[in-house]
Design an enzyme around this catalytic site. Structure first.
Site: not given
Ligand SMILES: [Zn+2]
Length: 145
Positions: A47, A49
């Site tokens: 992901h 992040e």
């Molecule tokens: Zn995530």
């Protein structure tokens, strides 16, 4: 958030769900930026992040990102909310709310659980309209094809 949005759009161009993230240092300087890379990397944890947090930590040479801010176009999931707590970021700023999987206020509120020692400050809804438009556009295009 503009930079995170640019990362999101770039991720969408690669066929990834368009989510982008940026980690800012204590003085507001950009330490890292990343877009979702789950498909290309064949990695369920890739992901935006997590990738941005990893890059920022690598740049600083330490896992602890105290004083830093995570900026992301979509409300973080449980994994990314957890990673933000582990990284000890001071602040999480996000755009669009994720009512289906959000873990920073929607389905869960992982980062502000009072049982945790470290609870980042949360700012939500920054450029939310633009952040969700990028996602909606991506899914609309996919449905047509
Ligand atoms: Zn995530």
């Amino acid at each position: 958030m503009r930079l995170a949005l640019a990362e999101a759009v770039a991720a969408g161009g690669r066929g990834e769900i368009p989510v982008g993230a940026v980690v800012l240092g204590p003085s507001g300087e950009v330490l890292a930026a990343a877009g979702n890379d789950r498909e290309s990397a064949a990695d369920p944890t890739a992901h935006a992040e997590v990738l941005a947090l990893r890059r920022a930590a690598a740049l600083r040479g330490q896992w602890r990102l105290s004083g830093c801010t995570l900026v992301v176009t979509l409300e973080p999931c449980t994994m990314c909310a957890g990673a933000s707590v582990l990284a000890r970021v001071d602040r999480i700023v996000y755009g669009a709310v994720d009512e289906k999987a959000g873990a920073v206020g929607s389905l869960w509120d992982v980062v502000r659980d009072r049982r945790l020692n470290h609870r980042p400050e949360v700012v939500m809804g920054v450029l939310a309209g633009e952040c969700s438009a990028v996602l909606k556009e991506f899914f609309a295009t996919r449905r047509i094809r």
